[in-house]
Design an enzyme around this catalytic site. Structure first.
Site, PDB file in Angstrom:
ATOM      1  N   ASN A  10       1.509  -1.223  -0.024  1.00 44.61           N
ATOM      2  CA  ASN A  10       0.242   0.155   0.053  1.00 44.61           C
ATOM      3  C   ASN A  10       0.975   0.754  -0.037  1.00 44.61           C
ATOM      4  O   ASN A  10       1.317   1.359   1.132  1.00 44.61           O
ATOM      5  CB  ASN A  10      -0.978  -0.033   1.300  1.00 44.61           C
ATOM      6  CG  ASN A  10      -1.132   1.173   1.430  1.00 44.61           C
ATOM      7  OD1 ASN A  10      -1.825   1.815   0.376  1.00 44.61           O
ATOM      8  ND2 ASN A  10      -2.392   1.067   2.250  1.00 44.61           N
ATOM      9  N   LYS A  12      -0.049   4.518  -0.129  1.00 45.31           N
ATOM     10  CA  LYS A  12       0.007   5.688   0.291  1.00 45.31           C
ATOM     11  C   LYS A  12      -0.329   6.759  -0.335  1.00 45.31           C
ATOM     12  O   LYS A  12      -0.211   6.540  -1.872  1.00 45.31           O
ATOM     13  CB  LYS A  12       0.340   5.573   1.488  1.00 45.31           C
ATOM     14  CG  LYS A  12       0.005   4.313   2.400  1.00 45.31           C
ATOM     15  CD  LYS A  12       0.558   4.595   4.045  1.00 45.31           C
ATOM     16  CE  LYS A  12       0.011   3.623   4.899  1.00 45.31           C
ATOM     17  NZ  LYS A  12       0.115   3.376   6.594  1.00 45.31           N
ATOM     18  N   HIS A  95      -9.388   2.069   3.989  1.00 46.08           N
ATOM     19  CA  HIS A  95      -7.768   1.726   4.846  1.00 46.08           C
ATOM     20  C   HIS A  95      -8.601   3.028   5.523  1.00 46.08           C
ATOM     21  O   HIS A  95      -9.943   3.511   6.143  1.00 46.08           O
ATOM     22  CB  HIS A  95      -7.252   2.499   4.074  1.00 46.08           C
ATOM     23  CG  HIS A  95      -5.623   1.996   4.448  1.00 46.08           C
ATOM     24  ND1 HIS A  95      -5.136   3.149   6.020  1.00 46.08           N
ATOM     25  CD2 HIS A  95      -4.992   1.467   4.580  1.00 46.08           C
ATOM     26  CE1 HIS A  95      -4.124   2.598   6.277  1.00 46.08           C
ATOM     27  NE2 HIS A  95      -4.154   1.460   5.769  1.00 46.08           N
ATOM     28  N   GLU A  97      -7.016   5.242   7.332  1.00 45.71           N
ATOM     29  CA  GLU A  97      -7.046   6.511   7.006  1.00 45.71           C
ATOM     30  C   GLU A  97      -7.832   6.757   6.089  1.00 45.71           C
ATOM     31  O   GLU A  97      -8.120   8.622   6.250  1.00 45.71           O
ATOM     32  CB  GLU A  97      -5.441   6.582   6.114  1.00 45.71           C
ATOM     33  CG  GLU A  97      -4.057   6.283   7.219  1.00 45.71           C
ATOM     34  CD  GLU A  97      -2.920   5.894   6.445  1.00 45.71           C
ATOM     35  OE1 GLU A  97      -2.899   5.674   5.238  1.00 45.71           O
ATOM     36  OE2 GLU A  97      -2.507   4.678   7.126  1.00 45.71           O
ATOM     37  N   GLU A 167      -5.567  -4.709   9.977  1.00 45.60           N
ATOM     38  CA  GLU A 167      -5.114  -4.062  10.464  1.00 45.60           C
ATOM     39  C   GLU A 167      -5.055  -3.015  11.425  1.00 45.60           C
ATOM     40  O   GLU A 167      -5.728  -2.514  11.963  1.00 45.60           O
ATOM     41  CB  GLU A 167      -4.973  -3.215   9.170  1.00 45.60           C
ATOM     42  CG  GLU A 167      -4.291  -3.594   8.139  1.00 45.60           C
ATOM     43  CD  GLU A 167      -3.805  -2.217   7.078  1.00 45.60           C
ATOM     44  OE1 GLU A 167      -2.890  -2.319   6.477  1.00 45.60           O
ATOM     45  OE2 GLU A 167      -4.597  -1.346   6.758  1.00 45.60           O
ATOM     46  N   GLY A 173       1.952   2.073  10.474  1.00 47.63           N
ATOM     47  CA  GLY A 173       2.999   3.121  10.585  1.00 47.63           C
ATOM     48  C   GLY A 173       3.831   3.568  11.624  1.00 47.63           C
ATOM     49  O   GLY A 173       4.341   4.342  12.161  1.00 47.63           O
ATOM     50  N   SER A 213       2.716  -2.414  10.157  1.00 42.50           N
ATOM     51  CA  SER A 213       4.227  -2.548  10.610  1.00 42.50           C
ATOM     52  C   SER A 213       4.705  -4.179  10.062  1.00 42.50           C
ATOM     53  O   SER A 213       5.549  -5.068  10.934  1.00 42.50           O
ATOM     54  CB  SER A 213       4.569  -2.055  12.034  1.00 42.50           C
ATOM     55  OG  SER A 213       4.351  -1.124  12.943  1.00 42.50           O
TER      56      SER A 213
HETATM   57  P1  PGA Z   1       2.871   0.047   7.564  1.00 39.19           P
HETATM   58  O1  PGA Z   1       1.364   0.387   6.569  1.00 39.19           O
HETATM   59  O2  PGA Z   1       3.252  -1.063   6.913  1.00 39.19           O
HETATM   60  O3  PGA Z   1       3.172   0.985   7.422  1.00 39.19           O
HETATM   61  O4  PGA Z   1       2.270  -0.171   8.984  1.00 39.19           O
HETATM   62  C1  PGA Z   1       0.358  -0.953   6.611  1.00 39.19           C
HETATM   63  C2  PGA Z   1      -0.727   0.054   5.818  1.00 39.19           C
HETATM   64  O5  PGA Z   1      -1.295   0.861   6.259  1.00 39.19           O
HETATM   65  O6  PGA Z   1      -1.745  -0.655   5.613  1.00 39.19           O
END
Ligand code: PGA
Length: 248
Positions: A10, A12, A95, A97, A167, A173, A213
């Site tokens: 992803n 982003k 997601h 976000e 998630e 993140g 992560s």
């Molecule tokens: P990350 O993000 O691996 O940077 O924690 C995962 C995601 O938001 O899909």
């Protein structure tokens, strides 16, 4: 039948179109693995150049979002037909976000999931709890509610082909990965929830990823869990490390 693992990046809001081409070219020799479905979910403007750069490889290019209407006066949105015409087979839906910054709800997630299936695009349906919810012990109740609404009016056959990404928001993140036990516990609860809504066959077929992560050092242990069928990877999907994750 064993479920094929699916490992999705992803990106982003990262990578300009020319950077996207560079990154696909850097990663393509590193992500060769026929036992795994490899997907790069990229910003909408990067889809076509990334698709071109990935031609002839095992990489599928996916989208990070999609709108639930066919077309019309929805300035700034991307329609399912646009994705299909560009060759997209996977789209991330809901997601955290998008839920947090763009007001997506379980109901809009459901509309998008239904629309994706209508157009033959596989949704990667995201769910996951906040730290407060985990600390209050309501994680599984909360995730079950997200799943039940996301899959409203979705047929068993469609659900069997879907991908769910669990998630935990506190792990995204942050470098704070869920323990394998925490990740497996919720992924199993999601599979049980799918069995309740549909049947055991659908639950056995649907693929459930862990995200938050994921790194080259924790992927192997996470993906070895009975109910974890791969990962949704943010930060590490922009680096050569993604090759290590795909070949965990
Ligand atoms: P990350 O993000 O691996 O940077 O924690 C995962 C995601 O938001 O899909």
């Amino acid at each position: 039948m064993a479920r094929k693992k699916i490992i999705a990046g992803n990106w982003k809001m990262n990578m300009t179109p020319s950077q996207a081409v560079e990154l696909v070219n850097t990663l393509k020799p590193l992500v060769v693995n026929d036992d795994v479905d490899v997907v790069f979910c990229v910003p909408a403007i990067d889809i076509i150049p990334a698709m071109e750069a990935a031609k002839g490889t095992n990489i599928h290019i996916g989208a990070e979002n999609m709108y639930f209407e066919e077309k019309g006066a929805y300035t700034g949105e991307i329609s399912p037909a646009m994705l299909v015409d560009a060759g997209v087979k996977y789209v991330i839906i809901g997601h955290s976000e998008r839920r947090e910054y763009f007001a997506e709800t379980d109901e809009t997630v459901n509309k998008k999931v239904l629309k994706a299936f209508e157009h033959g695009i596989t949704p990667i349906v995201c769910c996951g709890e906040t730290l407060t919810q985990r600390e209050q012990g309501v994680t599984i109740d909360f995730v079950r509610q997200q799943i039940k609404i996301a899959f409203l009016n979705v047929s068993a056959e469609q659900a069997a082909s879907a991908v769910i990404a669990y998630e935990p928001i506190w792990a995204i993140g942050t470098g704070k990965v869920a323990t394998t036990e925490q990740a497996e516990e919720v992924c199993k609860a999601i599979r049980d929830c799918i069995a309740e809504i549909y049947d055991d066959g659908t639950a056995a077929a649907i693929r459930i990823q862990y995200g938050g992560s994921v790194s080259a050092s924790n992927a192997a242990e996470l993906f070895a869990q009975a109910d974890i069928d791969g990962g949704l990877v943010g930060g590490a999907s922009l680096k050569p490390d993604f090759g290590k994750i795909v070949n965990y």
